[in-house]
Write an enzyme that holds these catalytic residues in place. Structure first.
Site, mmCIF file in Angstrom:
data_model
loop_
_atom_site.group_PDB
_atom_site.id
_atom_site.type_symbol
_atom_site.label_atom_id
_atom_site.label_comp_id
_atom_site.label_asym_id
_atom_site.label_seq_id
_atom_site.Cartn_x
_atom_site.Cartn_y
_atom_site.Cartn_z
ATOM 1 N N GLY A 28 0.754 -1.240 0.000
ATOM 2 C CA GLY A 28 0.000 0.000 0.000
ATOM 3 C C GLY A 28 0.784 1.290 0.000
ATOM 4 C CD GLU A 61 -0.011 -9.175 1.557
ATOM 5 O OE1 GLU A 61 -0.829 -8.447 0.962
ATOM 6 O OE2 GLU A 61 -0.364 -10.043 2.372
ATOM 7 N N PRO A 62 4.395 -5.394 -0.536
ATOM 8 C CG PRO A 62 6.601 -4.603 -0.495
ATOM 9 C CD PRO A 62 5.729 -5.721 -0.011
ATOM 10 N N GLY A 63 3.649 -3.679 -3.585
ATOM 11 C CA GLY A 63 3.618 -3.826 -5.037
ATOM 12 C C GLY A 63 4.121 -2.557 -5.690
ATOM 13 N NE ARG A 113 -2.355 3.415 -11.412
ATOM 14 C CZ ARG A 113 -2.266 4.603 -10.856
ATOM 15 N NH1 ARG A 113 -1.650 5.576 -11.493
ATOM 16 N NH2 ARG A 113 -2.778 4.837 -9.683
ATOM 17 C CE1 TYR A 173 -8.445 2.063 -10.094
ATOM 18 C CE2 TYR A 173 -6.391 2.349 -11.299
ATOM 19 C CZ TYR A 173 -7.334 1.527 -10.722
ATOM 20 O OH TYR A 173 -7.159 0.174 -10.766
ATOM 21 C CB CYS A 233 -13.228 4.125 -30.769
ATOM 22 S SG CYS A 233 -12.273 4.125 -32.271
ATOM 23 C CD GLU A 234 -14.646 3.305 -24.646
ATOM 24 O OE1 GLU A 234 -15.314 4.111 -23.957
ATOM 25 O OE2 GLU A 234 -14.978 2.137 -24.849
ATOM 26 C CE1 TYR A 262 -1.705 -3.200 -8.771
ATOM 27 C CE2 TYR A 262 -0.554 -1.286 -7.929
ATOM 28 C CZ TYR A 262 -1.073 -2.546 -7.734
ATOM 29 O OH TYR A 262 -0.950 -3.148 -6.513
#
Ligand code: LLP
Length: 424
Positions: A247, A284-286, A323, A327, A353-354, A381
């Site tokens: 986190g 558990e770092p990502g 991302r 977000y 196409c968005e 990510y």
């Protein structure tokens, strides 16, 4: 260009106006390997791991890289060779750990929806711990373990109801989140787990969210977890390890999360103060291990001036860099070679196409068609969340090590994408 430090510095730097990754020019890499191209710095990954190792020197502690952040084999290999274990959330991720040379005995398995087949696969491989997220999962895991003639090592993921003060989609330890077992139900669930023949309680765990930029939420969560450990052990169930999740945030654009060693100095002091010094620790770092170790290089295809907005259309899109669309995340966008010409304000967008396919809004850039840009802080990510939307092949990836470059993923072709499909 802003005056803020370049994310990923010193592994990513500007030399006479040109962006470098370690000893290699990103412009040269873009020309050689094409775009979109993810470029990772091995030294940046090891440099991000170092403060964790420093904090845990002399402690009984293990870093489990949360590989959902970036599960490319070449990246996993770097962490496996550096002595990390892995935090996985699927059978597919377990297969990747083994393919990259990681040890099953150093794997912990998180996630709210493990299937029976995944439980069996992990039991057969001999993983270190299942982080269980519901009472129903305890029963099923015990049943599956008994049917395989095994005992599953478990820890229960506690939802401590602490606000990590981050984006609502990436907070995981609040009452309304689907993750973990509510704080007030935890003791009962431990007593239940201890009574099941197929399970052996080994730890407790908690993960409150991602891109956390202050120590406060961690300290609050730690106190709540330690209160629980005291209650669970008083009820006769020993807890061998504390798993304190991942986190920790990174600097995307002037963010100032605590350094991993500074954060852990505070957490270790709190553990000592509460009489838990020396207890086995797992983390558990990502994102904090890989986020600023990677960038995505992209070519400017067209500049499209408009009445309300100017668009800078690049060849990377939301399928490569999800991302911002998901977000409203901010990634710095840097030209690979600085131009002396005046900058224009653009929305930087991809070819998908968005209308949601934007990478950066209102960015001041001095670029022309054919120039290259780097989308910074793209190590976590991005590739692991990439899709084939619009039948766009996933990007190539290279790992830089000093003045050497290793191709760790070749560009995906349309044939690759259609391989599993059949005509009627
Ligand atoms: N452990 C568990 C149980 C997790 O759920 C996560 C992330 C981690 C560890 C690693 O957290 P980190 O150290 O990377 O913050 N896709 C989102 C982030 C989702 C995080 C989900 N869980 C984003 O791009 O911001």
């Amino acid at each position: 260009m802003t005056s803020l430090t370049l994310p990923g510095a010193p592994y990513f730097s500007r030399r006479e106006g040109v962006l470098f990754c370690e000893e290699l020019s990103l412009q040269a890499l873009a020309r050689q390997h094409g775009t979109p191209l993810f470029v990772y710095s091995k030294a940046a990954m090891l440099g991000a791991l170092a403060p964790y190792q420093k904090a845990f020197a002399g402690q009984d502690a293990q870093v489990h890289y949360a590989m959902k952040a970036n599960s490319s084999l070449g990246v996993l290999q770097v962490f496996a060779q550096a002595g990390c274990g892995f935090d996985i959330v699927s059978g597919g991720e377990l297969a990747r750990v083994l393919a990259a040379g990681g040890q099953a005995s150093q794997v912990i398995f998180s996630g709210v929806g493990k299937t029976r087949a995944e439980m069996r696969q992990a039991l057969d491989a001999g993983i270190a711990c299942f982080n269980v997220e519901s009472e129903a999962e305890l029963d099923v895991l015990s049943e599956v373990a008994i049917s395989c003639g095994k005992v599953a090592p478990v820890s229960i993921r506690v939802n401590p109801n602490v606000d990590p003060q981050t984006h609502p989609y990436i907070s995981t330890g609040l009452k309304g989140n689907k993750f973990g077992i509510a704080h007030e139900d935890t003791l009962r669930c431990y007593l239940h787990a201890a009574s099941l023949k197929g399970l052996k309680v080994v730890g407790i765990d908690c993960h409150i969210g991602s891109q956390i930029t202050s120590a406060g939420p961690y300290l609050d969560a730690l106190d709540k977890v330690l209160d629980l450990v005291e209650a669970i052990e008083a009820a006769g169930v020993p807890i061998h390890h504390l798993d304190f999740g991942g986190g920790l945030g990174i600097d995307y654009n002037g963010d100032t999360p605590p350094a991993a060693d500074a954060l852990w100095a505070q957490l270790l002091a709190r553990l000592d103060a509460r009489g838990f010094g020396g207890r086995r620790l797992m983390i558990e770092p990502g994102r904090s291990l890989v986020g600023n170790a990677g960038v995505c290089l992209s070519e400017v295809l067209f500049l499209k001036p408009g009445e309300q907005k100017n668009f800078c259309i690049i060849d990377a899109a939301m399928n490569d860099l999800p991302r911002p669309a998901m977000y409203q995340a901010f990634h710095r966008i840097e030209p690979l070679a600085a131009r002396a010409t005046a900058a224009t304000v653009y929305d930087v967008v991809g070819p998908v196409c968005e209308s949601g396919d934007w990478i950066g809004r209102d960015r001041s850039l001095a670029v022309q068609a054919g120039d290259h840009v780097a989308v910074m802080s793209a190590g976590a990510y991005c590739m692991s969340m990439a899709s084939n939307y619009n039948t766009r092949g996933r990007a190539a990836e290279v790992l830089v090590d000093g003045d050497k470059v290793h191709i760790i993923r070749v560009r995906e072709t349309a044939q690759d994408q259609m391989r599993a499909e059949r005509l009627v």
